[in-house]
Design a protein around this motif. Structure first.
Motif, short mmCIF file in Angstrom:
data_model
loop_
_atom_site.label_atom_id
_atom_site.label_comp_id
_atom_site.label_asym_id
_atom_site.label_seq_id
_atom_site.Cartn_x
_atom_site.Cartn_y
_atom_site.Cartn_z
N ALA A 65 4.22 -60.77 22.46
CA ALA A 65 3.80 -59.63 23.29
C ALA A 65 2.29 -59.48 23.35
O ALA A 65 1.73 -59.07 24.38
CB ALA A 65 4.43 -58.34 22.78
N ARG A 66 1.59 -59.78 22.25
CA ARG A 66 0.14 -59.65 22.24
C ARG A 66 -0.56 -61.01 22.19
O ARG A 66 -1.76 -61.09 21.92
CB ARG A 66 -0.33 -58.76 21.08
CG ARG A 66 0.28 -57.37 21.06
CD ARG A 66 0.19 -56.67 22.40
NE ARG A 66 -1.14 -56.22 22.74
CZ ARG A 66 -1.59 -56.10 23.99
NH1 ARG A 66 -0.83 -56.45 25.01
NH2 ARG A 66 -2.81 -55.68 24.22
N PRO A 69 0.44 -61.39 27.05
CA PRO A 69 0.85 -60.04 27.47
C PRO A 69 1.47 -60.03 28.86
O PRO A 69 1.23 -60.91 29.70
CB PRO A 69 -0.46 -59.25 27.45
CG PRO A 69 -1.40 -60.04 26.60
CD PRO A 69 -1.01 -61.47 26.81
N VAL A 73 3.13 -53.30 30.42
CA VAL A 73 3.57 -53.15 29.04
C VAL A 73 4.50 -51.94 28.96
O VAL A 73 4.17 -50.86 29.45
CB VAL A 73 2.36 -52.94 28.10
CG1 VAL A 73 2.82 -52.69 26.67
CG2 VAL A 73 1.43 -54.15 28.17
N ASN A 83 -1.17 -53.20 32.72
CA ASN A 83 -2.06 -53.92 31.82
C ASN A 83 -3.23 -54.46 32.64
O ASN A 83 -3.24 -55.62 33.05
CB ASN A 83 -1.32 -55.06 31.12
CG ASN A 83 -2.20 -55.87 30.21
OD1 ASN A 83 -3.32 -55.45 29.85
ND2 ASN A 83 -1.73 -57.06 29.82
N GLN A 173 6.28 -60.03 28.84
CA GLN A 173 5.61 -60.57 27.66
C GLN A 173 6.19 -61.93 27.28
O GLN A 173 7.39 -62.14 27.30
CB GLN A 173 5.72 -59.61 26.48
CG GLN A 173 7.12 -59.23 26.05
CD GLN A 173 7.62 -57.96 26.70
OE1 GLN A 173 6.85 -57.12 27.11
NE2 GLN A 173 8.93 -57.83 26.80
N GLY A 230 -4.03 -62.93 25.14
CA GLY A 230 -3.98 -61.59 24.58
C GLY A 230 -5.05 -61.36 23.53
O GLY A 230 -5.92 -62.21 23.31
N SER A 519 9.52 -56.00 22.84
CA SER A 519 8.31 -56.33 22.09
C SER A 519 8.30 -55.68 20.71
O SER A 519 7.47 -56.03 19.87
CB SER A 519 7.07 -55.90 22.88
OG SER A 519 7.15 -54.54 23.21
N TRP A 523 4.34 -53.81 19.74
CA TRP A 523 3.89 -53.73 21.13
C TRP A 523 2.42 -53.35 21.24
O TRP A 523 1.74 -53.73 22.19
CB TRP A 523 4.75 -52.71 21.90
CG TRP A 523 4.44 -51.28 21.59
CD1 TRP A 523 4.79 -50.59 20.47
CD2 TRP A 523 3.70 -50.36 22.41
NE1 TRP A 523 4.32 -49.30 20.53
CE2 TRP A 523 3.65 -49.12 21.70
CE3 TRP A 523 3.09 -50.46 23.65
CZ2 TRP A 523 3.00 -48.01 22.21
CZ3 TRP A 523 2.44 -49.34 24.17
CH2 TRP A 523 2.41 -48.14 23.45
N ASN A 524 1.89 -52.60 20.24
CA ASN A 524 0.47 -52.21 20.28
C ASN A 524 -0.24 -52.61 18.99
O ASN A 524 -1.16 -51.93 18.54
CB ASN A 524 0.34 -50.70 20.51
CG ASN A 524 0.70 -49.89 19.27
OD1 ASN A 524 1.51 -50.33 18.45
ND2 ASN A 524 0.11 -48.72 19.11
#
Length: 533
Positions: A65-66, A69, A73, A83, A173, A230, A519, A523-524
């Motif tokens: 996911a990162r 990306p 998101v 994004n 992602q 990402g 994700s 996710w973050n």
């Protein structure tokens, strides 16, 4: 054969001994003992390609996911967040929905190469040509064409007439992979790859498709290929299957708060990692597996969060072998008791999850309550209807080992046994949808049959992304009912229950926001911060 995870279980606190020039032993700590920020995932960490048959079965989006990306998101409340570090979008009106993707001029890969429309073209075509790429990107089947001048920072996706309602989920992602790196590995130019993709030249795509499918597997990590767009980039894959992430210095967005972290796969010896102070975040299979959290200890640094997840756990059925015909798939669905399966999952996880009787929308979607008796009717057990398959064996695989999923398969075995159907737990350390016996329509229009070791795969899916025939956002009960009736006729899969999620979070880590989407809690993770207080 001793697997990588078995080795991790056996060699808990092993150290590497080397001999110096003067003959003295030098003890070097192994990966469990070295100081790092640790994040444990309940997946195999098998590949970063979330659109491959291996990636979708092993929930690769949690890792990628990162790294790769999405254009949108998905936040913890289901909101689709643009994004803009990657691209902005513009939707044009008309019977054929068109979406223009304007790629951020500053968007680059970790090797310095720019993100260009060829990456979007590759992502779409890989999903549009599943028999060539061995892919599973269902919404790509709704795309008519992708307009992309090689090297450009703009791509236009044109959907088939009356399709594309779920377009925000398309470039997801782990699916926008570096076309320039794949082309280089294949020994062709980016322009040549673009032409082959645009023309759907099967012969010219043979090697790029193989690299797309196999090259992002972590057991054969290739840093020249696995360049990231990402905030993080993979710097190392360790002996225990752990993946070390570092900063992508060419990332166009804000720099990640943590410069390095180690991601641990399913089966890792978490107690050993905890003892070294190296586990800060964990996504675990059930409440009972967090034996290393002592809630009675006033010095315990962890909080545990239990959630009924947004994803649906389903059986993805093969389309050849025992399940070649829709009638056979309908018969098997008739003996699957979703209530018993959900109860088994709840018992092991410690979270009461509901049974699910819908395919195309999430179980929490209010539209489900407007479908009348349709979900309940399709969850009724009908041994007489299931007896069409009497004398057959159904092999169910999943990404194992997993006590909870084993209990779910056992519940299916019990409910189908009276129909004369033998259900076998065929879990594997790493499972792929490629293991299914399946029928694939070739690029020339004829059916190709693949005999696999599995008849069904138990996995988690997001209904918003999973079905190519859906052309609504799941808010209209009429279209949702129509879609569900078609899916229960074809039965490509059998929805079972909501996915339970258990997260363990160190209180010294800030900006962690629980998310049960594809994700996951990561996710973050570029926003996570560490306080030593």
């Amino acid at each position: 054969m001793v697997t990588r995870k078995a080795l991790a279980a056996v060699v808990l606190a092993s150290t590497m001994l080397t001999v110096s020039a003067c003959g003295e032993e030098v003890v070097e700590p192994d990966a469990h003992e070295q100081s790092h920020f640790g994040y444990a995932l309940n997946t195999s960490l098998a590949t970063t390609n979330a659109g491959s048959l291996l990636g979708v079965a092993t929930e690769a989006a949690q890792l990628s996911a990162r790294l790769y990306p999405a254009v949108y998101v998905q936040g913890p409340s289901g909101q689709m967040i643009p994004n803009t570090d990657l691209a902005t979008t513009q939707v044009l009106p008309g019977a054929n929905r068109q979406v223009i993707y304007s790629i951020n001029p500053e968007a680059n890969y970790s090797d310095g190469a720019p993100v260009v429309c060829d990456d979007f073209l590759l992502a779409a075509k890989a999903g549009m040509m599943p028999s060539v790429f061995d892919s599973h990107v269902p919404l790509a089947a709704q795309v008519e064409r992708v307009e992309c001048q090689s090297g450009s920072k703009s791509a236009t996706v044109v959907f088939k007439e009356d399709y594309g309602a779920r377009w925000r989920y398309l470039f997801d992602q782990g699916t926008i992979l570096p076309a320039h790196a794949i082309a280089a590995k294949a020994g062709i130019t980016l322009g040549e790859l673009n032409r082959a993709l645009t023309d759907e030249d099967v012969d010219a795509l043979e090697e790029p498709a193989r690299i797309w499918n196999e090259g992002f597997r972590l057991e054969q990590f290739d840093p020249d290929l696995q360049v990231s767009s990402g905030p993080f980039v993979i710097t190392e894959v360790g002996d225990f299957g752990e993946v070390t992430l570092g900063l992508n210095e060419h990332y166009s967005g804000d720099e990640a708060a943590l410069s390095e972290m180690v991601l641990w796969p399913k089966g890792s010896e978490l107690e050993t990692i905890v003892q070294s102070g190296n586990l800060q975040i964990a996504d675990i299979g059930s409440r009972g597996t967090a034996t290393w959290v002592d809630r009675d200890d006033p010095m315990n640094p962890y909080d545990i969060y239990k959630e009924v997840g947004l994803l649906t756990e389903q059986l993805s059925l093969g389309s050849a072998g025992v399940f070649y015909g829709a009638q056979a798939r309908q018969a098997f669905a008739a003996c699957v008791d979703q209530h018993a399966v959900a109860a088994a999952s709840s018992s092991i996880s410690g979270i009461e999850v509901p049974p699910v009787g819908v395919h195309s929308v999430r179980a929490q979607n209010p539209v489900v309550q407007q479908l009348g008796d349709l979900p309940a009717r399709n969850m009724d057990v009908n041994i007489g209807a299931a007896s069409v398959l009497a004398g057959t064996t159904v092999r169910i695989g999943y990404d194992g080992p997993d006590e909870r999923k084993a209990a779910m398969v056992e519940a299916i075995r019990v409910s189908c046994e009276p129909a004369g159907i033998t259900v076998v737990d065929a879990s594997q350390e790493t499972v792929s949808l490629r293991d299914l016996s399946r029928t694939v329509v070739s690029e020339w229009g004829y059916e190709e049959y693949f005999q696999g070791p599995l008849d069904a795969v138990l996995r988690s899916v997001d209904p918003n992304r999973e079905f190519s025939m859906v052309n609504s956002l799941g808010s209209d009960p009429i279209s949702t009912r129509d879609t569900e009736e078609r899916l229960w006729q074809e039965v490509p899969s059998i929805p079972l229950a909501a996915q339970p999620r258990v997260f363990v979070i160190d209180r010294t880590v800030g900006n962690v926001v629980v998310n049960t989407d594809l994700s996951g809690i990561g996710w973050n993770m570029d926003r996570w911060s560490r306080s030593e207080d």
